[in-house]
Design a protein around this motif. Structure first.
Motif, PDB file in Angstrom:
ATOM      1  N   UNK A  57       0.830  -1.217   0.000  1.00 52.47           N
ATOM      2  CA  UNK A  57       0.000   0.000   0.000  1.00 52.47           C
ATOM      3  C   UNK A  57       0.862   1.264   0.000  1.00 52.47           C
ATOM      4  N   UNK A  58       0.457   2.231  -0.798  1.00 53.36           N
ATOM      5  CA  UNK A  58       1.204   3.480  -0.909  1.00 53.36           C
ATOM      6  C   UNK A  58       2.221   3.486  -2.035  1.00 53.36           C
ATOM      7  N   UNK A  59       2.356   2.378  -2.737  1.00 50.95           N
ATOM      8  CA  UNK A  59       3.361   2.310  -3.799  1.00 50.95           C
ATOM      9  C   UNK A  59       3.008   3.201  -4.991  1.00 50.95           C
ATOM     10  N   UNK A  60       1.720   3.388  -5.261  1.00 50.90           N
ATOM     11  CA  UNK A  60       1.345   4.264  -6.382  1.00 50.90           C
ATOM     12  C   UNK A  60       1.706   5.717  -6.082  1.00 50.90           C
ATOM     13  N   UNK A  61       1.588   6.112  -4.840  1.00 52.17           N
ATOM     14  CA  UNK A  61       1.975   7.466  -4.444  1.00 52.17           C
ATOM     15  C   UNK A  61       3.481   7.661  -4.639  1.00 52.17           C
ATOM     16  N   UNK A  62       4.263   6.681  -4.210  1.00 54.46           N
ATOM     17  CA  UNK A  62       5.717   6.746  -4.382  1.00 54.46           C
ATOM     18  C   UNK A  62       6.092   6.711  -5.861  1.00 54.46           C
ATOM     19  N   UNK A  63       5.392   5.867  -6.637  1.00 55.52           N
ATOM     20  CA  UNK A  63       5.670   5.785  -8.073  1.00 55.52           C
ATOM     21  C   UNK A  63       5.364   7.105  -8.760  1.00 55.52           C
ATOM     22  N   UNK A  64       4.287   7.758  -8.369  1.00 57.25           N
ATOM     23  CA  UNK A  64       3.941   9.057  -8.942  1.00 57.25           C
ATOM     24  C   UNK A  64       5.021  10.091  -8.633  1.00 57.25           C
ATOM     25  N   UNK A  73      13.486  15.873 -14.719  1.00 57.36           N
ATOM     26  CA  UNK A  73      14.930  15.848 -14.943  1.00 57.36           C
ATOM     27  C   UNK A  73      15.312  15.422 -16.365  1.00 57.36           C
ATOM     28  N   UNK A  74      14.358  14.912 -17.149  1.00 54.78           N
ATOM     29  CA  UNK A  74      14.651  14.448 -18.502  1.00 54.78           C
ATOM     30  C   UNK A  74      14.017  15.402 -19.513  1.00 54.78           C
ATOM     31  N   UNK A  75      14.840  16.134 -20.254  1.00 51.68           N
ATOM     32  CA  UNK A  75      14.338  17.139 -21.190  1.00 51.68           C
ATOM     33  C   UNK A  75      13.639  16.525 -22.402  1.00 51.68           C
ATOM     34  N   UNK A  76      13.973  15.271 -22.741  1.00 52.78           N
ATOM     35  CA  UNK A  76      13.376  14.643 -23.919  1.00 52.78           C
ATOM     36  C   UNK A  76      12.021  14.000 -23.627  1.00 52.78           C
ATOM     37  N   UNK A  77      11.734  13.745 -22.371  1.00 55.90           N
ATOM     38  CA  UNK A  77      10.469  13.097 -22.026  1.00 55.90           C
ATOM     39  C   UNK A  77       9.349  14.132 -22.018  1.00 55.90           C
ATOM     40  N   UNK A  78       8.301  13.863 -22.760  1.00 55.60           N
ATOM     41  CA  UNK A  78       7.262  14.863 -22.975  1.00 55.60           C
ATOM     42  C   UNK A  78       6.103  14.794 -21.987  1.00 55.60           C
ATOM     43  N   UNK A  79       5.952  13.680 -21.261  1.00 54.55           N
ATOM     44  CA  UNK A  79       4.837  13.586 -20.314  1.00 54.55           C
ATOM     45  C   UNK A  79       5.123  12.559 -19.226  1.00 54.55           C
ATOM     46  N   UNK A  80       4.309  12.642 -18.193  1.00 59.25           N
ATOM     47  CA  UNK A  80       4.417  11.709 -17.077  1.00 59.25           C
ATOM     48  C   UNK A  80       3.670  10.424 -17.418  1.00 59.25           C
ATOM     49  N   UNK A  81       3.965   9.355 -16.682  1.00 60.34           N
ATOM     50  CA  UNK A  81       3.251   8.090 -16.816  1.00 60.34           C
ATOM     51  C   UNK A  81       2.171   7.940 -15.747  1.00 60.34           C
ATOM     52  N   UNK A  82       2.475   8.398 -14.532  1.00 57.34           N
ATOM     53  CA  UNK A  82       1.573   8.246 -13.385  1.00 57.34           C
ATOM     54  C   UNK A  82       1.412   9.616 -12.728  1.00 57.34           C
ATOM     55  N   UNK A  83       0.149   9.996 -12.455  1.00 60.07           N
ATOM     56  CA  UNK A  83      -0.106  11.288 -11.822  1.00 60.07           C
ATOM     57  C   UNK A  83      -1.368  11.230 -10.977  1.00 60.07           C
ATOM     58  N   UNK A  84      -1.542  12.247 -10.153  1.00 59.30           N
ATOM     59  CA  UNK A  84      -2.703  12.304  -9.274  1.00 59.30           C
ATOM     60  C   UNK A  84      -3.996  12.525 -10.047  1.00 59.30           C
ATOM     61  N   UNK A  85      -3.932  13.285 -11.124  1.00 60.09           N
ATOM     62  CA  UNK A  85      -5.116  13.586 -11.930  1.00 60.09           C
ATOM     63  C   UNK A  85      -4.781  13.457 -13.413  1.00 60.09           C
ATOM     64  N   UNK A  86      -5.785  13.207 -14.266  1.00 59.65           N
ATOM     65  CA  UNK A  86      -5.519  13.083 -15.698  1.00 59.65           C
ATOM     66  C   UNK A  86      -4.982  14.367 -16.328  1.00 59.65           C
ATOM     67  N   UNK A  87      -5.360  15.524 -15.791  1.00 60.86           N
ATOM     68  CA  UNK A  87      -4.865  16.765 -16.393  1.00 60.86           C
ATOM     69  C   UNK A  87      -3.369  16.965 -16.173  1.00 60.86           C
ATOM     70  N   UNK A  88      -2.772  16.268 -15.199  1.00 63.40           N
ATOM     71  CA  UNK A  88      -1.316  16.313 -15.030  1.00 63.40           C
ATOM     72  C   UNK A  88      -0.606  15.379 -16.010  1.00 63.40           C
ATOM     73  N   UNK A  89      -1.331  14.394 -16.524  1.00 64.00           N
ATOM     74  CA  UNK A  89      -0.761  13.504 -17.537  1.00 64.00           C
ATOM     75  C   UNK A  89      -0.789  14.155 -18.913  1.00 64.00           C
ATOM     76  N   UNK A  90      -1.896  14.786 -19.222  1.00 70.75           N
ATOM     77  CA  UNK A  90      -2.117  15.388 -20.532  1.00 70.75           C
ATOM     78  C   UNK A  90      -2.249  16.890 -20.356  1.00 70.75           C
ATOM     79  N   UNK A  91      -1.146  17.540 -20.118  1.00 72.09           N
ATOM     80  CA  UNK A  91      -1.140  18.951 -19.741  1.00 72.09           C
ATOM     81  C   UNK A  91      -1.760  19.850 -20.811  1.00 72.09           C
ATOM     82  N   UNK A  92      -1.406  19.687 -22.035  1.00 75.08           N
ATOM     83  CA  UNK A  92      -1.941  20.550 -23.085  1.00 75.08           C
ATOM     84  C   UNK A  92      -2.884  19.803 -24.015  1.00 75.08           C
ATOM     85  N   UNK A  93      -3.389  18.665 -23.581  1.00 68.43           N
ATOM     86  CA  UNK A  93      -4.291  17.860 -24.409  1.00 68.43           C
ATOM     87  C   UNK A  93      -5.467  17.339 -23.566  1.00 68.43           C
TER      88      UNK A  93
END
Length: 140
Positions: A57-64, A73-93
């Motif tokens: 329990x709590x592993x999803x929070x740590x993974x996020x 820290x990675x300039x080439x990565x365009x989005x997150x995989x795991x987030x608290x809300x969908x709008x944090x995953x798809x920031x401009x979409x």
């Protein structure tokens, strides 16, 4: 066999030829392997991440949190995989927010290629302190 005593020890995954995820449990002195063949990426991520969260329990929070740190820290990565809300995953979409899958109060993106599934599972395993490997790592 009593399922309550099982402890998730590792996840082994392959997605190249044979899409399969194997969960390795420890039950007493025995290792028990459970193999699944997910229907699609959504099923693969939801099933695997739910089992990790159930085991630790709590592993999803740590993974996020780890994912956010890696993303920033990675300039080439365009989005997150795991987030608290969908709008944090798809920031401009915002039209893609329906593509996320809710798991244990967090959201995981699912409109990704199969080659990214092991990255997400490895991240969740790292957060839960569970071993991660490929199917070729399994030895009997």
């Amino acid at each position: 066999m009593n399922v309550a005593h099982r402890q998730l020890k590792a996840i082994h995954c392959t997605v190249w030829k044979d899409r399969r995820i194997v969960f390795r449990y420890k039950d007493g002195r025995w290792d028990i392997f459970e193999s699944i063949r997910p229907w699609d990426i959504r099923d693969a991520l939801k099933t695997s991440l739910e089992r990790i969260e159930e085991a630790v329990p709590g592993s999803m929070e740590k993974a996020s949190s780890l994912d956010d740190k890696n993303w920033q820290s990675n300039k080439r990565r365009t989005r997150r995989y795991i987030a608290e809300t969908p709008d944090l995953l798809y920031i401009e979409s915002p039209h893609l927010q329906a593509q996320s899958e809710a798991v244990a109060g967090y959201h995981v993106l699912t409109n990704i290629p199969w080659r990214d599934v092991p990255h997400i599972l490895r991240l969740a395993c790292q957060a839960a302190e569970i071993d991660y490997g490929t199917l070729s790592n399994i030895s009997f």
